[in-house]
Write an enzyme that holds these catalytic residues in place. Structure first.
Site, PDB file in Angstrom:
ATOM      1  N   GLY A   1      22.378  20.966  40.582  1.00 44.26           N
ATOM      2  CA  GLY A   1      22.547  22.401  40.349  1.00 44.26           C
ATOM      3  C   GLY A   1      21.816  22.974  39.147  1.00 44.26           C
ATOM      4  O   GLY A   1      21.488  24.158  39.123  1.00 44.26           O
TER       5      GLY A   1
ATOM      6  N   ASP B   1      24.690  23.809  35.442  1.00 38.72           N
ATOM      7  CA  ASP B   1      24.705  25.167  35.985  1.00 38.72           C
ATOM      8  C   ASP B   1      26.030  25.867  35.708  1.00 38.72           C
ATOM      9  O   ASP B   1      26.055  27.011  35.291  1.00 38.72           O
ATOM     10  CB  ASP B   1      24.401  25.161  37.501  1.00 38.72           C
ATOM     11  CG  ASP B   1      25.267  24.185  38.298  1.00 38.72           C
ATOM     12  OD1 ASP B   1      26.088  23.448  37.706  1.00 38.72           O
ATOM     13  OD2 ASP B   1      25.112  24.158  39.537  1.00 38.72           O
TER      14      ASP B   1
ATOM     15  N   ASP C   1      33.167  24.459  35.942  1.00 38.22           N
ATOM     16  CA  ASP C   1      34.152  24.972  36.883  1.00 38.22           C
ATOM     17  C   ASP C   1      35.504  24.300  36.575  1.00 38.22           C
ATOM     18  O   ASP C   1      36.155  24.673  35.611  1.00 38.22           O
ATOM     19  CB  ASP C   1      33.636  24.690  38.298  1.00 38.22           C
ATOM     20  CG  ASP C   1      34.495  25.281  39.399  1.00 38.22           C
ATOM     21  OD1 ASP C   1      34.992  26.400  39.227  1.00 38.22           O
ATOM     22  OD2 ASP C   1      34.671  24.633  40.444  1.00 38.22           O
TER      23      ASP C   1
ATOM     24  N   GLY D   1      35.683  21.476  35.370  1.00 36.11           N
ATOM     25  CA  GLY D   1      35.359  20.753  34.139  1.00 36.11           C
ATOM     26  C   GLY D   1      35.266  19.252  34.339  1.00 36.11           C
ATOM     27  O   GLY D   1      34.861  18.524  33.437  1.00 36.11           O
TER      28      GLY D   1
ATOM     29  N   THR E   1      33.238  17.326  36.154  1.00 34.82           N
ATOM     30  CA  THR E   1      31.891  16.735  36.100  1.00 34.82           C
ATOM     31  C   THR E   1      31.419  16.583  34.660  1.00 34.82           C
ATOM     32  O   THR E   1      30.939  15.520  34.260  1.00 34.82           O
ATOM     33  CB  THR E   1      30.885  17.639  36.862  1.00 34.82           C
ATOM     34  OG1 THR E   1      31.356  17.815  38.191  1.00 34.82           O
ATOM     35  CG2 THR E   1      29.505  17.014  36.883  1.00 34.82           C
ATOM     36  N   LEU E   2      31.555  17.641  33.877  1.00 33.82           N
ATOM     37  CA  LEU E   2      31.042  17.588  32.508  1.00 33.82           C
ATOM     38  C   LEU E   2      31.925  16.742  31.600  1.00 33.82           C
ATOM     39  O   LEU E   2      31.422  16.122  30.663  1.00 33.82           O
ATOM     40  CB  LEU E   2      30.835  19.004  31.968  1.00 33.82           C
ATOM     41  CG  LEU E   2      29.598  19.675  32.585  1.00 33.82           C
ATOM     42  CD1 LEU E   2      29.536  21.149  32.229  1.00 33.82           C
ATOM     43  CD2 LEU E   2      28.322  18.966  32.145  1.00 33.82           C
TER      44      LEU E   2
ATOM     45  N   ASP F   1      24.216  26.223  44.864  1.00 40.82           N
ATOM     46  CA  ASP F   1      24.095  26.195  46.320  1.00 40.82           C
ATOM     47  C   ASP F   1      25.443  26.348  47.004  1.00 40.82           C
ATOM     48  O   ASP F   1      26.503  26.159  46.406  1.00 40.82           O
ATOM     49  CB  ASP F   1      23.502  24.854  46.765  1.00 40.82           C
ATOM     50  CG  ASP F   1      24.518  23.715  46.644  1.00 40.82           C
ATOM     51  OD1 ASP F   1      25.052  23.521  45.526  1.00 40.82           O
ATOM     52  OD2 ASP F   1      24.794  23.049  47.657  1.00 40.82           O
TER      53      ASP F   1
ATOM     54  N   ARG G   1      19.681  27.924  46.727  1.00 42.25           N
ATOM     55  CA  ARG G   1      19.330  27.524  45.361  1.00 42.25           C
ATOM     56  C   ARG G   1      18.140  28.300  44.819  1.00 42.25           C
ATOM     57  O   ARG G   1      18.000  28.473  43.606  1.00 42.25           O
ATOM     58  CB  ARG G   1      18.976  26.024  45.309  1.00 42.25           C
ATOM     59  CG  ARG G   1      20.149  25.098  45.525  1.00 42.25           C
ATOM     60  CD  ARG G   1      19.774  23.690  45.045  1.00 42.25           C
ATOM     61  NE  ARG G   1      20.617  22.649  45.600  1.00 42.25           N
ATOM     62  CZ  ARG G   1      21.782  22.255  45.085  1.00 42.25           C
ATOM     63  NH1 ARG G   1      22.268  22.856  44.022  1.00 42.25           N
ATOM     64  NH2 ARG G   1      22.471  21.277  45.636  1.00 42.25           N
TER      65      ARG G   1
HETATM   66  P1  IMP Z   1      33.279  21.018  38.130  1.00 38.29           P
HETATM   67  O1  IMP Z   1      34.392  21.493  39.031  1.00 38.29           O
HETATM   68  O2  IMP Z   1      33.338  21.674  36.769  1.00 38.29           O
HETATM   69  O3  IMP Z   1      33.249  19.519  38.055  1.00 38.29           O
HETATM   70  O4  IMP Z   1      31.934  21.504  38.780  1.00 38.29           O
HETATM   71  C1  IMP Z   1      31.175  20.632  39.544  1.00 38.29           C
HETATM   72  C2  IMP Z   1      30.015  21.275  40.212  1.00 38.29           C
HETATM   73  O5  IMP Z   1      30.494  22.100  41.239  1.00 38.29           O
HETATM   74  C3  IMP Z   1      29.117  22.189  39.406  1.00 38.29           C
HETATM   75  O6  IMP Z   1      28.160  21.494  38.640  1.00 38.29           O
HETATM   76  C4  IMP Z   1      28.447  22.943  40.534  1.00 38.29           C
HETATM   77  O7  IMP Z   1      27.355  22.201  41.040  1.00 38.29           O
HETATM   78  C5  IMP Z   1      29.540  23.044  41.560  1.00 38.29           C
HETATM   79  N1  IMP Z   1      30.148  24.388  41.546  1.00 38.29           N
HETATM   80  C6  IMP Z   1      31.258  24.806  40.928  1.00 38.29           C
HETATM   81  N2  IMP Z   1      31.479  26.113  41.136  1.00 38.29           N
HETATM   82  C7  IMP Z   1      30.461  26.541  41.913  1.00 38.29           C
HETATM   83  C8  IMP Z   1      30.091  27.824  42.471  1.00 38.29           C
HETATM   84  O8  IMP Z   1      30.730  28.868  42.291  1.00 38.29           O
HETATM   85  N3  IMP Z   1      28.969  27.832  43.221  1.00 38.29           N
HETATM   86  C9  IMP Z   1      28.212  26.726  43.465  1.00 38.29           C
HETATM   87  N4  IMP Z   1      28.503  25.518  42.939  1.00 38.29           N
HETATM   88  C10 IMP Z   1      29.629  25.438  42.181  1.00 38.29           C
HETATM   89 MG    MG Z   2      26.366  20.633  39.619  1.00 44.87          MG
END
Ligand code: IMP
Ligand code: MG
Length: 179
Positions: A45, A104, A107, A109, A111-112, A163, A169
């Site tokens: 992303g 990108d 969300d 959190g 992943t990070l 995406d 994208r």
């Molecule tokens: P996390 O939930 O913080 O682990 O986010 C993981 C990944 O989900 C992000 O790096 C994005 O690639 C994807 N993601 C989260 N929210 C969105 C969105 O609104 N649109 C597209 N991808 C998203």
């Molecule tokens: Mg991502």
């Protein structure tokens, strides 16, 4: 705005707004991070954002090495699977280095948080996080980014690297699908 397949996308952040914000972010990051910083964009992303950010950083006077890591959390849908996989690992050693993780969107959190903990376990001296977008309402773990482009509401966004099932994208702006 109508895109490739005639889907209607409501623009939330224009390409001009993104570009202007990235110049400011780059100046802040350049001022805050040391000379030996390693940049780690999290694929897939972040690739559009990272490409613009590294050029803004160069204009701001920061010429740092970069290595990619591919992590996957989402399947092909819009709902997180909850598990993080390392799909492609770094080639650069991180031990003793200061690392700027670039993504990108922050969300839930997960992943990070996974990335930060992994880099710390591998001996990084310092790990800072830069996310273009931050969705604080969605957070399920205790994590804040050090550098944020825009705070956004809880709505699924596409474009500028983001995406939906692999699509959208390449849109130059960030928007929400209207149907
Ligand atoms: P996390 O939930 O913080 O682990 O986010 C993981 C990944 O989900 C992000 O790096 C994005 O690639 C994807 N993601 C989260 N929210 C969105 C969105 O609104 N649109 C597209 N991808 C998203
Ligand atoms: Mg991502």
């Amino acid at each position: 705005m109508r895109v490739m397949d005639h889907t209607s996308i409501a623009i939330r952040i224009s390409s001009a707004e993104i570009a202007a914000r990235i110049e400011d972010l780059a100046r802040d990051i350049q001022a805050a991070m040391p000379e030996d910083t390693l940049m780690v964009p999290i694929l897939t992303g972040s690739f559009v954002f990272a490409a613009d950010l590294v050029r803004a950083l160069a204009r701001a006077g920061a010429d740092w090495p970069l290595d990619f890591m591919t992590l996957s959390s989402y399947g092909s849908g819009t709902k997180s699977s909850g598990r993080i996989d390392i799909v492609r690992d770094l080639r650069e050693p991180v031990s003793g280095r200061s690392v700027l993780v670039i993504d990108d969107i922050l969300d839930t959190g997960r992943t990070l948080l996974f990335a930060r903990d992994l880099l710390r376990e591998r001996g990084a001296r310092d790990v800072k996080i830069c996310a273009l977008l931050d969705k604080p309402a969605r957070r399920t773990v205790d994590l804040a980014a050090d550098f944020v482009g825009f705070a956004v509401t809880d709505e699924f966004l596409v474009g500028y690297g983001l995406d939906k099932a692999g699509r959208y994208r390449g849109l130059p702006y960030i928007g929400a699908i209207e149907g």
